[in-house]
Design an enzyme around this catalytic site. Structure first.
Site, PDB file in Angstrom:
ATOM      1  N   ASN A   9       0.871  -1.171   0.000  1.00 38.71           N
ATOM      2  CA  ASN A   9       0.000   0.000   0.000  1.00 38.71           C
ATOM      3  C   ASN A   9       0.911   1.224   0.000  1.00 38.71           C
ATOM      4  O   ASN A   9       1.509   1.542   1.021  1.00 38.71           O
ATOM      5  CB  ASN A   9      -0.893  -0.019   1.251  1.00 38.71           C
ATOM      6  CG  ASN A   9      -1.702   1.265   1.413  1.00 38.71           C
ATOM      7  OD1 ASN A   9      -1.751   2.099   0.487  1.00 38.71           O
ATOM      8  ND2 ASN A   9      -2.325   1.433   2.556  1.00 38.71           N
ATOM      9  N   TRP A  10       0.999   1.855  -1.155  1.00 38.76           N
ATOM     10  CA  TRP A  10       1.946   2.969  -1.282  1.00 38.76           C
ATOM     11  C   TRP A  10       1.459   4.233  -0.569  1.00 38.76           C
ATOM     12  O   TRP A  10       2.213   5.156  -0.369  1.00 38.76           O
ATOM     13  CB  TRP A  10       2.198   3.277  -2.758  1.00 38.76           C
ATOM     14  CG  TRP A  10       2.986   2.226  -3.490  1.00 38.76           C
ATOM     15  CD1 TRP A  10       3.385   0.997  -3.014  1.00 38.76           C
ATOM     16  CD2 TRP A  10       3.487   2.310  -4.827  1.00 38.76           C
ATOM     17  NE1 TRP A  10       4.096   0.326  -3.968  1.00 38.76           N
ATOM     18  CE2 TRP A  10       4.178   1.093  -5.098  1.00 38.76           C
ATOM     19  CE3 TRP A  10       3.426   3.278  -5.834  1.00 38.76           C
ATOM     20  CZ2 TRP A  10       4.783   0.853  -6.325  1.00 38.76           C
ATOM     21  CZ3 TRP A  10       4.028   3.030  -7.059  1.00 38.76           C
ATOM     22  CH2 TRP A  10       4.706   1.831  -7.298  1.00 38.76           C
ATOM     23  N   LYS A  11       0.182   4.278  -0.219  1.00 34.75           N
ATOM     24  CA  LYS A  11      -0.418   5.475   0.414  1.00 34.75           C
ATOM     25  C   LYS A  11      -0.153   6.699  -0.463  1.00 34.75           C
ATOM     26  O   LYS A  11      -0.122   6.571  -1.676  1.00 34.75           O
ATOM     27  CB  LYS A  11       0.115   5.622   1.841  1.00 34.75           C
ATOM     28  CG  LYS A  11      -0.069   4.326   2.654  1.00 34.75           C
ATOM     29  CD  LYS A  11       0.143   4.493   4.120  1.00 34.75           C
ATOM     30  CE  LYS A  11      -0.069   3.157   4.828  1.00 34.75           C
ATOM     31  NZ  LYS A  11       0.036   3.242   6.282  1.00 34.75           N
ATOM     32  N   HIS A  95      -9.371   1.266   4.881  1.00 35.90           N
ATOM     33  CA  HIS A  95      -8.103   1.457   5.596  1.00 35.90           C
ATOM     34  C   HIS A  95      -8.327   2.400   6.777  1.00 35.90           C
ATOM     35  O   HIS A  95      -9.119   3.336   6.686  1.00 35.90           O
ATOM     36  CB  HIS A  95      -7.042   2.022   4.649  1.00 35.90           C
ATOM     37  CG  HIS A  95      -5.674   1.974   5.234  1.00 35.90           C
ATOM     38  ND1 HIS A  95      -5.234   2.899   6.155  1.00 35.90           N
ATOM     39  CD2 HIS A  95      -4.665   1.082   5.079  1.00 35.90           C
ATOM     40  CE1 HIS A  95      -3.997   2.574   6.525  1.00 35.90           C
ATOM     41  NE2 HIS A  95      -3.633   1.476   5.887  1.00 35.90           N
ATOM     42  N   GLU A  97      -6.708   4.770   7.884  1.00 40.74           N
ATOM     43  CA  GLU A  97      -6.478   6.195   7.585  1.00 40.74           C
ATOM     44  C   GLU A  97      -7.701   6.808   6.906  1.00 40.74           C
ATOM     45  O   GLU A  97      -8.015   7.985   7.109  1.00 40.74           O
ATOM     46  CB  GLU A  97      -5.210   6.340   6.727  1.00 40.74           C
ATOM     47  CG  GLU A  97      -3.966   6.067   7.559  1.00 40.74           C
ATOM     48  CD  GLU A  97      -2.805   5.454   6.806  1.00 40.74           C
ATOM     49  OE1 GLU A  97      -2.768   5.517   5.561  1.00 40.74           O
ATOM     50  OE2 GLU A  97      -1.916   4.883   7.481  1.00 40.74           O
ATOM     51  N   GLU A 167      -5.178  -4.722  10.530  1.00 45.07           N
ATOM     52  CA  GLU A 167      -4.135  -3.728  10.734  1.00 45.07           C
ATOM     53  C   GLU A 167      -4.389  -2.990  12.044  1.00 45.07           C
ATOM     54  O   GLU A 167      -5.171  -2.025  12.071  1.00 45.07           O
ATOM     55  CB  GLU A 167      -4.130  -2.721   9.586  1.00 45.07           C
ATOM     56  CG  GLU A 167      -3.872  -3.344   8.227  1.00 45.07           C
ATOM     57  CD  GLU A 167      -3.306  -2.333   7.239  1.00 45.07           C
ATOM     58  OE1 GLU A 167      -2.268  -2.638   6.662  1.00 45.07           O
ATOM     59  OE2 GLU A 167      -3.884  -1.255   7.074  1.00 45.07           O
ATOM     60  N   GLY A 173       2.860   2.333  10.829  1.00 40.68           N
ATOM     61  CA  GLY A 173       3.818   3.423  10.677  1.00 40.68           C
ATOM     62  C   GLY A 173       4.516   3.807  11.969  1.00 40.68           C
ATOM     63  O   GLY A 173       5.166   4.847  12.047  1.00 40.68           O
ATOM     64  N   SER A 213       3.750  -2.083  10.342  1.00 36.27           N
ATOM     65  CA  SER A 213       5.210  -2.147  10.553  1.00 36.27           C
ATOM     66  C   SER A 213       5.812  -3.506  10.199  1.00 36.27           C
ATOM     67  O   SER A 213       6.728  -3.993  10.869  1.00 36.27           O
ATOM     68  CB  SER A 213       5.557  -1.752  11.994  1.00 36.27           C
ATOM     69  OG  SER A 213       5.121  -0.431  12.250  1.00 36.27           O
ATOM     70  N   GLY A 234       2.988  -1.083   4.229  1.00 34.97           N
ATOM     71  CA  GLY A 234       3.045   0.350   3.949  1.00 34.97           C
ATOM     72  C   GLY A 234       4.462   0.787   3.620  1.00 34.97           C
ATOM     73  O   GLY A 234       4.940   0.597   2.505  1.00 34.97           O
ATOM     74  N   GLY A 235       5.136   1.353   4.606  1.00 34.65           N
ATOM     75  CA  GLY A 235       6.466   1.938   4.401  1.00 34.65           C
ATOM     76  C   GLY A 235       7.445   1.037   3.661  1.00 34.65           C
ATOM     77  O   GLY A 235       8.147   1.495   2.742  1.00 34.65           O
TER      78      GLY A 235
HETATM   79  P1  13P Z   1       3.219   0.368   7.654  1.00 36.15           P
HETATM   80  O1  13P Z   1       3.727  -0.910   7.047  1.00 36.15           O
HETATM   81  O2  13P Z   1       3.934   1.586   7.134  1.00 36.15           O
HETATM   82  O3  13P Z   1       3.145   0.305   9.143  1.00 36.15           O
HETATM   83  O4  13P Z   1       1.708   0.545   7.128  1.00 36.15           O
HETATM   84  C1  13P Z   1       0.832  -0.512   7.205  1.00 36.15           C
HETATM   85  C2  13P Z   1      -0.385  -0.151   6.449  1.00 36.15           C
HETATM   86  O5  13P Z   1      -1.129   0.728   6.826  1.00 36.15           O
HETATM   87  C3  13P Z   1      -0.638  -0.862   5.188  1.00 36.15           C
HETATM   88  O6  13P Z   1      -1.909  -0.593   4.718  1.00 36.15           O
END
Ligand code: 13P
Length: 251
Positions: A9-11, A95, A97, A167, A173, A213, A234-235
């Site tokens: 997930n590149w956000k 998600h 967010e 999640e 993050g 994470s 994510g990251g």
């Molecule tokens: P991180 O891997 O950056 O913690 O993010 C997880 C996430 O929200 C994937 O959708």
């Protein structure tokens, strides 16, 4: 059928040229990787068509969201049909967010899910508790309610297309991962909630990913748990080597 999946997930990261370059890099790496799981990248809307043009069918492509309306006067929104027309096959919905910062409720998510499915997109549906709910012990109930309210209007056939992602918001993050045991306990709980509604066979065929994470250094231990079928990353999905390191956790 239940599959092992690693999805990025590149956000809201990468410009178009950066995103296309990253997609090409992942695509090349995957060609020689002998991956033992499905690999998907979910990119910003603006990147989908261009990324689709540079990847092979081995690498899945998804969006990070879609609109809760089919079409019309909804300035700035992107419909499920538009997403599907780029060649994308998946869409992340719910998600944390989106729930937290954009007020997405279960009612809104039900609309999005229906539209995603009607347009042939496979939803990656996210659930997860916040830190306070983890600490006050309500996390199992919170996640159960998210699953029931978001998904249980679907027929068994429709539900069979959904990929779930657990999640925990406190692990996103933050560098603080759920332990493999915490992930396993919640995934088993989610699977039993699904079994209660759709039966054990449907539950056993549902892929449930862990997100929060995830890194090459912790993915192997988490993915080894029987109810964890991969990760939503994510990251670490923004660096090809890290992302492929997580894909390599399935071997
Ligand atoms: P991180 O891997 O950056 O913690 O993010 C997880 C996430 O929200 C994937 O959708």
């Amino acid at each position: 059928m239940r599959k092992n999946i690693v999805a990025g997930n590149w956000k809201m990261n990468t410009t178009l040229p950066e995103g296309v370059a990253l997609a090409k890099e992942v695509n090349e790496a995957l060609k020689s990787a002998d991956a033992k799981c499905d690999v998907i990248i979910c990119t910003p809307f603006t990147h989908l068509a261009s990324v689709n043009a540079v990847i092979d069918s081995k690498l899945g492509l998804g969006a990070e969201n879609c609109a809760d309306h089919a079409s019309g006067a909804y300035t700035g929104e992107v419909s499920a049909a538009m997403v599907a027309s780029t060649g994308a096959k998946y869409v992340i919905l719910g998600h944390s967010e989106r729930r937290q910062y954009y007020g997405e409720t279960s009612a809104i998510l039900r609309e999005k899910l229906a539209l995603a499915l009607a347009n042939g997109l496979q939803p990656i549906f996210c659930v997860g508790e916040v830190l306070e709910q983890r600490e006050n012990g309500t996390y199992n109930d919170v996640v159960k309610a998210q699953v029931e309210e978001g998904l249980f209007q679907l027929s068994a056939e429709e539900f069979g297309k959904v990929i779930l992602a657990y999640e925990p918001v406190w692990a996103i993050g933050t560098g603080k991962t759920a332990t493999a045991e915490q992930a396993q306990d919640m995934h088993a709980h989610i699977r039993s909630v699904i079994a209660g509604k759709y039966g054990q066979e449907v539950a056993d065929n549902t892929s449930i990913l862990y997100g929060g994470s995830c890194k090459p250094s912790n993915a192997r231990e988490i993915f080894a748990k029987p109810d964890v079928d991969g990760g939503l990353i994510g990251g670490a999905a923004l660096k090809c080597a890290d992302f492929m390191g997580i894909v390599a956790a399935f071997d």
